[in-house]
Each structure stands twice: as structure tokens, then as C-alpha cells.
Design a protein around this motif. Sequence first.
Motif, PDB file in Angstrom:
ATOM      1  N   LEU A   1       9.895  67.224  68.537  1.00  7.69           N
ATOM      2  CA  LEU A   1       9.679  67.068  67.111  1.00  7.69           C
ATOM      3  C   LEU A   1       8.227  66.669  66.863  1.00  7.69           C
ATOM      4  O   LEU A   1       7.748  65.685  67.435  1.00  7.69           O
ATOM      5  CB  LEU A   1      10.620  65.989  66.557  1.00  7.69           C
ATOM      6  N   LEU A   2       7.531  67.433  66.028  1.00 10.25           N
ATOM      7  CA  LEU A   2       6.142  67.135  65.686  1.00 10.25           C
ATOM      8  C   LEU A   2       5.972  67.144  64.171  1.00 10.25           C
ATOM      9  O   LEU A   2       6.742  67.768  63.447  1.00 10.25           O
ATOM     10  CB  LEU A   2       5.188  68.164  66.302  1.00 10.25           C
ATOM     11  N   ALA A   3       4.946  66.442  63.720  1.00 13.28           N
ATOM     12  CA  ALA A   3       4.571  66.424  62.310  1.00 13.28           C
ATOM     13  C   ALA A   3       3.155  66.978  62.207  1.00 13.28           C
ATOM     14  O   ALA A   3       2.330  66.755  63.098  1.00 13.28           O
ATOM     15  CB  ALA A   3       4.625  64.994  61.767  1.00 13.28           C
ATOM     16  N   ARG A   4       2.876  67.701  61.128  1.00 10.22           N
ATOM     17  CA  ARG A   4       1.525  68.268  60.975  1.00 10.22           C
ATOM     18  C   ARG A   4       0.678  67.320  60.133  1.00 10.22           C
ATOM     19  O   ARG A   4       0.936  67.097  58.951  1.00 10.22           O
ATOM     20  CB  ARG A   4       1.584  69.653  60.343  1.00 10.22           C
ATOM     21  N   TRP A   5      -0.331  66.765  60.776  1.00  8.60           N
ATOM     22  CA  TRP A   5      -1.247  65.798  60.173  1.00  8.60           C
ATOM     23  C   TRP A   5      -2.328  66.530  59.393  1.00  8.60           C
ATOM     24  O   TRP A   5      -2.865  67.531  59.857  1.00  8.60           O
ATOM     25  CB  TRP A   5      -1.864  64.942  61.276  1.00  8.60           C
ATOM     26  N   VAL A   6      -2.643  66.012  58.214  1.00 10.77           N
ATOM     27  CA  VAL A   6      -3.685  66.580  57.369  1.00 10.77           C
ATOM     28  C   VAL A   6      -4.859  65.600  57.361  1.00 10.77           C
ATOM     29  O   VAL A   6      -4.745  64.484  56.842  1.00 10.77           O
ATOM     30  CB  VAL A   6      -3.181  66.828  55.927  1.00 10.77           C
TER      31      VAL A   6
ATOM     32  N   THR B   1      -8.364  69.752  57.399  1.00 12.88           N
ATOM     33  CA  THR B   1      -7.881  70.417  58.611  1.00 12.88           C
ATOM     34  C   THR B   1      -6.490  69.875  58.959  1.00 12.88           C
ATOM     35  O   THR B   1      -6.161  68.728  58.660  1.00 12.88           O
ATOM     36  CB  THR B   1      -8.837  70.229  59.806  1.00 12.88           C
ATOM     37  N   LYS B   2      -5.694  70.733  59.601  1.00 13.50           N
ATOM     38  CA  LYS B   2      -4.313  70.371  59.915  1.00 13.50           C
ATOM     39  C   LYS B   2      -4.058  70.580  61.401  1.00 13.50           C
ATOM     40  O   LYS B   2      -4.383  71.628  61.949  1.00 13.50           O
ATOM     41  CB  LYS B   2      -3.352  71.230  59.089  1.00 13.50           C
ATOM     42  N   ARG B   3      -3.482  69.546  62.036  1.00 12.07           N
ATOM     43  CA  ARG B   3      -3.127  69.624  63.448  1.00 12.07           C
ATOM     44  C   ARG B   3      -1.803  68.901  63.664  1.00 12.07           C
ATOM     45  O   ARG B   3      -1.485  67.949  62.983  1.00 12.07           O
ATOM     46  CB  ARG B   3      -4.216  69.002  64.319  1.00 12.07           C
ATOM     47  N   TRP B   4      -1.053  69.366  64.665  1.00  9.46           N
ATOM     48  CA  TRP B   4       0.237  68.759  64.987  1.00  9.46           C
ATOM     49  C   TRP B   4       0.037  67.442  65.717  1.00  9.46           C
ATOM     50  O   TRP B   4      -0.887  67.301  66.513  1.00  9.46           O
ATOM     51  CB  TRP B   4       1.079  69.723  65.821  1.00  9.46           C
ATOM     52  N   THR B   5       0.922  66.500  65.450  1.00  3.75           N
ATOM     53  CA  THR B   5       0.886  65.190  66.082  1.00  3.75           C
ATOM     54  C   THR B   5       2.307  64.693  66.309  1.00  3.75           C
ATOM     55  O   THR B   5       3.270  65.272  65.806  1.00  3.75           O
ATOM     56  CB  THR B   5       0.096  64.173  65.222  1.00  3.75           C
ATOM     57  N   LEU B   6       2.425  63.623  67.073  1.00  2.00           N
ATOM     58  CA  LEU B   6       3.721  62.958  67.190  1.00  2.00           C
ATOM     59  C   LEU B   6       4.014  62.273  65.864  1.00  2.00           C
ATOM     60  O   LEU B   6       3.108  61.714  65.242  1.00  2.00           O
ATOM     61  CB  LEU B   6       3.697  61.900  68.303  1.00  2.00           C
ATOM     62  N   PRO B   7       5.260  62.286  65.412  1.00  2.00           N
ATOM     63  CA  PRO B   7       5.562  61.547  64.196  1.00  2.00           C
ATOM     64  C   PRO B   7       5.432  60.044  64.446  1.00  2.00           C
ATOM     65  O   PRO B   7       5.802  59.542  65.505  1.00  2.00           O
ATOM     66  CB  PRO B   7       7.006  61.950  63.880  1.00  2.00           C
ATOM     67  N   GLY B   8       4.891  59.373  63.469  1.00  2.00           N
ATOM     68  CA  GLY B   8       4.675  57.937  63.566  1.00  2.00           C
ATOM     69  C   GLY B   8       3.473  57.551  62.738  1.00  2.00           C
ATOM     70  O   GLY B   8       2.922  58.363  62.003  1.00  2.00           O
ATOM     71  N   GLY B   9       3.053  56.298  62.863  1.00  6.42           N
ATOM     72  CA  GLY B   9       1.893  55.879  62.104  1.00  6.42           C
ATOM     73  C   GLY B   9       1.649  54.395  62.181  1.00  6.42           C
ATOM     74  O   GLY B   9       2.253  53.681  62.982  1.00  6.42           O
ATOM     75  N   GLY B  10       0.757  53.953  61.314  1.00  4.63           N
ATOM     76  CA  GLY B  10       0.256  52.584  61.352  1.00  4.63           C
ATOM     77  C   GLY B  10       1.284  51.526  60.992  1.00  4.63           C
ATOM     78  O   GLY B  10       2.123  51.717  60.116  1.00  4.63           O
ATOM     79  N   MET B  11       1.164  50.399  61.701  1.00  2.10           N
ATOM     80  CA  MET B  11       2.009  49.243  61.431  1.00  2.10           C
ATOM     81  C   MET B  11       1.504  48.513  60.201  1.00  2.10           C
ATOM     82  O   MET B  11       0.308  48.362  60.003  1.00  2.10           O
ATOM     83  CB  MET B  11       1.962  48.256  62.615  1.00  2.10           C
TER      84      MET B  11
END
Length: 156
Positions: free
Chosen positions: A24-29, A34-44
Motif C-alpha cells: 500500500l502506497l500513498a502519492r505525495w504531492v 511534483t508527485k511521488r509514491w511514499t509509504l503512508p504515514g506522516g508527522g507526529m
Amino acid sequence: MNTELRVAAYAVCVRETSGVQEVLLARWVAGDGTKRWTLPGGGMDHGEDPLDTVVRELDEETGYAVEPVRLLGIDSINRRYPRKLGRFADFQGLRIVYEARITGGELRHETNGSTDLAAWHPLAEVAALDRVELVDVGLELWRTRPPTGKASLPVD
């Protein structure tokens, strides 16, 4: 020089569908569009537990409820980049990477966030995706499960 520290939590979610392993990946903007795929998640958020962060972020970015099942590792990156008025920022990112399993919800895309799509990708096709290095780090941690929690990928 400004110093910045960002602590974030991400999940590697792998499933098997018809004999094919998918991640499972999320596309980061990015700020520049620009858009690239990343692991889903983020800042605390301040005072938030990393387990709560990964559960919240996966829900926000993918629509799925998840259960973190294993701490895979912690990745640390350092970047230096320009700021306004000729200044520079010295950035450090601590990225806590979990293995997680989907427990509910339905796949959907984030709106008004840092990602615009969420999708399952066959593991064999990830190398061909336009992706951030965190995807490779997370998958290396998931595959090797190093006792120190540090991926041993070649340095660019």
C-alpha cells in the motif's frame, strides 16, 4: 542556520491477492507540485504516541484502519536546503517504520492533505515507480527485519 527536527511514523502494509504480493502506497504531492509514491504515514503531533500517529495517518491518507504489528526500524535522514533571505535549514527527519495490517475501512484518497492518491502496487513493480527513498527503506526493513532496525541500503 535554522535547525529543524521532524519525527514521523509510517507503515509497510503488504497483502497477497491472487498469489501476488502488493504494498500500500500513498502519492505525495510536493510543494512544487511534483508527485511521488511514499509509504503512508506522516508527522507526529506534539505529545502523540508514534503508534497513534501511524494509525491516524493511515486513516487520513488511505481510509484504512490499521493495527501496527511490529516495529521494523527507525530511519534518520539529514538534509540541508535553502530558505528565504539566503539562509539555510539543517533538517533531520526521524522516520519510525512499522509493519501494519489492515483491520477495516475502505480504500479512499486523501483530500486537502499532503497526498492525493492511495493504491496497492505489486511488489515486483515498485522499482519502476516514481517514489521517494522511504519506500525502498521501508521495504528493505520489511524484507530483512534487521536486529538493529537500520536498513543497509546503498547511499546515494
